[in-house]
Design an enzyme around this catalytic site. Structure first.
Site, PDB file in Angstrom:
ATOM      1  N   PHE A  50      14.396  20.717 -15.615  1.00 41.00           N
ATOM      2  CA  PHE A  50      14.883  21.807 -14.766  1.00 41.00           C
ATOM      3  C   PHE A  50      14.185  21.737 -13.418  1.00 41.00           C
ATOM      4  O   PHE A  50      12.959  21.683 -13.360  1.00 41.00           O
ATOM      5  CB  PHE A  50      14.618  23.171 -15.408  1.00 41.00           C
ATOM      6  CG  PHE A  50      15.182  24.306 -14.599  1.00 41.00           C
ATOM      7  CD1 PHE A  50      16.543  24.591 -14.641  1.00 41.00           C
ATOM      8  CD2 PHE A  50      14.371  25.060 -13.772  1.00 41.00           C
ATOM      9  CE1 PHE A  50      17.076  25.616 -13.864  1.00 41.00           C
ATOM     10  CE2 PHE A  50      14.902  26.093 -12.993  1.00 41.00           C
ATOM     11  CZ  PHE A  50      16.250  26.370 -13.041  1.00 41.00           C
TER      12      PHE A  50
ATOM     13  N   LYS B 211       6.523  29.317  -7.874  1.00 40.32           N
ATOM     14  CA  LYS B 211       6.145  30.297  -8.901  1.00 40.32           C
ATOM     15  C   LYS B 211       4.759  30.905  -8.687  1.00 40.32           C
ATOM     16  O   LYS B 211       4.609  31.771  -7.834  1.00 40.32           O
ATOM     17  CB  LYS B 211       6.294  29.674 -10.294  1.00 40.32           C
ATOM     18  CG  LYS B 211       7.774  29.429 -10.659  1.00 40.32           C
ATOM     19  CD  LYS B 211       8.056  29.356 -12.139  1.00 40.32           C
ATOM     20  CE  LYS B 211       9.553  29.490 -12.402  1.00 40.32           C
ATOM     21  NZ  LYS B 211      10.210  28.232 -12.725  1.00 40.32           N
TER      22      LYS B 211
ATOM     23  N   ASP C 136       7.240  17.670 -10.452  1.00 35.73           N
ATOM     24  CA  ASP C 136       7.678  19.048 -10.255  1.00 35.73           C
ATOM     25  C   ASP C 136       6.684  19.938 -10.984  1.00 35.73           C
ATOM     26  O   ASP C 136       6.712  20.058 -12.207  1.00 35.73           O
ATOM     27  CB  ASP C 136       9.098  19.227 -10.807  1.00 35.73           C
ATOM     28  CG  ASP C 136       9.587  20.669 -10.678  1.00 35.73           C
ATOM     29  OD1 ASP C 136       8.755  21.575 -10.415  1.00 35.73           O
ATOM     30  OD2 ASP C 136      10.801  20.890 -10.847  1.00 35.73           O
TER      31      ASP C 136
HETATM   32  C1  LIG Z   1      11.381  27.683 -12.031  1.00 36.16           C
HETATM   33  C2  LIG Z   1      11.407  26.230 -11.789  1.00 36.16           C
HETATM   34  C3  LIG Z   1      12.097  25.692 -10.690  1.00 36.16           C
HETATM   35  C4  LIG Z   1      12.950  26.533  -9.766  1.00 36.16           C
HETATM   36  O1  LIG Z   1      12.200  27.453  -9.045  1.00 36.16           O
HETATM   37  P1  LIG Z   1      12.974  28.623  -8.257  1.00 36.16           P
HETATM   38  O2  LIG Z   1      11.874  29.350  -7.550  1.00 36.16           O
HETATM   39  O3  LIG Z   1      13.671  29.440  -9.294  1.00 36.16           O
HETATM   40  O4  LIG Z   1      13.932  27.993  -7.331  1.00 36.16           O
HETATM   41  C5  LIG Z   1      12.021  24.334 -10.473  1.00 36.16           C
HETATM   42  N1  LIG Z   1      11.313  23.536 -11.287  1.00 36.16           N
HETATM   43  C6  LIG Z   1      10.647  24.016 -12.354  1.00 36.16           C
HETATM   44  C7  LIG Z   1       9.858  23.074 -13.208  1.00 36.16           C
HETATM   45  C8  LIG Z   1      10.681  25.374 -12.646  1.00 36.16           C
HETATM   46  O5  LIG Z   1      10.044  25.842 -13.725  1.00 36.16           O
END
Ligand SMILES: *Cc1c(COP(=O)(O)O)cnc(C)c1O
Length: 406
Positions: free
Chosen positions: A141, A255, A226
């Site tokens: 994700f 986050k 990521d």
């Molecule tokens: C939450 C998340 C995202 C997306 O972040 P947003 O602030 O919702 O755009 C991308 N990568 C990972 C691993 C995430 O947990």
């Protein structure tokens, strides 16, 4: 009656909001530390942490101070100018990580969007247009923009929105042989979550990340981590790459970075950063003084030996009790994860029922998350009090007992 005094309820959501979410039946109205109160005054313990965002719980005094002080100084100037909080934040991140350069934006998706654009730009400049392929992992994700859902390994998020971004392939996670078979001279980047968060709290094997690093070097591809979910202390290291001892070329963070105030960052080296020359990329809000002032305060609290050691200790406190609950109830087969990103894997009898467990927990006064249908996820405040852990898990245990005993 003024707008701010007009009473609103959960039912209003279905009348005035785009229906892309299905929020809980109650509305949280106030938070303090790891406790939240709803409209009726009911108190809940928060182990969801705004989905790994509220790194210091709710209304942490250091963050309230940073935000209110900055609110009285300067809110926004755009990137036509730089600003002091942004420069201070960049210094802190550069000092604390492999990175030499920072780009600020407003979310995880935007930080990944910047990372993917940078990777393609670097390859384009250095090797030509043929080298543009991105390898990502199945079930990964990376956010909800069209580029990031295309890179993400969950077609349910990218199907039905017209043509996807092309030049992207997906290989099974933690499978070095699959990556080896896919990577080529056309690969510009390999993107990996050091722990797959949304799809079940699945930690990478150290050898997998080491192998990916080696393959990327062999094929002149950039390694992107990521760390939107794993970053800023979540694993007990400031970033998970430090926990694993494998350094990426580009790292994305969001986050927890803002502790509840929206901010994202893409971190990289000087050599790569230079490919995003003046005018090649941008965002109006990115590096906003309010967001950067709060993020500075987050880092000042999180990036200390005491806080980071505390996260590892709190992991043990969660894990041992959750394992006991899992064994006694037959609900979980495994408790996995690192630091304060913990996933409880549901047993066959409970597979697909993570949402039911969330609902049962909420009824007992504790907020938890799911990570897909088969995993219950905990992403609490990194400074959650031991007493709150004990009380929250006691509530969780009662919820599990009620569920399993009918
Ligand atoms: C939450 C998340 C995202 C997306 O972040 P947003 O602030 O919702 O755009 C991308 N990568 C990972 C691993 C995430 O947990």
């Amino acid at each position: 009656m003024s707008v701010e005094q007009a009473p609103v309820q959960r039912a209003d959501f279905d009348q005035v909001m785009v229906p892309n979410y299905s929020p809980a039946a109650f509305i949280p109205v106030r938070g303090e530390g790891s406790r939240v109160w709803d409209q009726s005054g009911r108190e809940l313990i928060d182990f969801a942490g705004g989905i790994a965002v509220n790194a210091l719980g709710h209304c942490h005094p250091a963050l309230v101070k940073a935000l209110t002080e900055q609110a009285n100084i300067l809110w926004h100037v755009s990137n036509v100018f730089t600003n002091e909080p942004a420069l201070r934040l960049a210094h802190k991140l550069v000092d604390a990580t492999f990175a030499e350069r920072a780009f600020f934006c407003n979310s995880g998706a935007e930080s990944n969007e910047a990372a993917f654009k940078l990777a393609r730009r670097v390859a384009h400049d250095r090797f030509g247009p043929e080298k543009h392929e991105i390898i990502a992992t199945v079930n990964s994700f990376h956010g909800r923009t069209l580029f990031t859902v295309s890179v993400g390994g969950q077609p349910k998020y990218s199907d039905g929105f017209g043509p996807k971004i092309t030049g992207i392939s997906h290989v099974p996670y933690n499978d070095l042989e699959a990556l080896k078979a896919q990577i080529s001279d056309k690969t510009c980047a390999v993107v990996i979550e050091p722990i797959q968060g949304e799809s079940g709290v699945v930690p990478a094997d150290k050898a997998y990340l080491e192998g990916a690093r080696k393959l990327c070097d062999e094929y002149n591809a950039l390694l992107i981590f990521d760390e939107v979910q794993t970053g800023v202390g979540r694993t007990g290291s400031l970033y998970a790459y430090q926990h694993y001892g494998v350094t990426p070329d580009i790292l994305t963070s969001a986050k927890s970075l803002g502790g509840g105030f929206p901010i994202g960052a893409m971190l990289t080296t000087t050599d790569l950063a230079k490919h995003l020359a003046v005018g090649t990329h941008g965002t109006t809000y990115g590096g906003n003084p309010l967001a950067c002032a709060v993020a500075c305060a987050v880092l000042d609290v999180v990036n200390t030996p005491e806080t980071l050691a505390g996260i590892k200790a709190k992991h043990e406190r969660f894990k041992s009790r959750l394992e006991k609950i899992g064994q006694q109830s037959g609900l979980f087969t495994q408790v996995r994860g690192v630091g304060l990103l913990i996933g409880c894997v549901l047993s066959d009898a409970w597979k697909g029922k993570a949402k039911d467990i969330l609902n049962a927990a909420e009824k007992e006064g504790v907020m938890v998350l799911q990570a897909g249908p088969d995993v219950v996820r905990f992403a609490p405040s990194l400074v959650v009090e031991d007493a709150d852990i004990d009380e929250g898990l006691a509530r969780f245990e009662r919820a599990v007992a009620k569920l399993t005993q009918g």
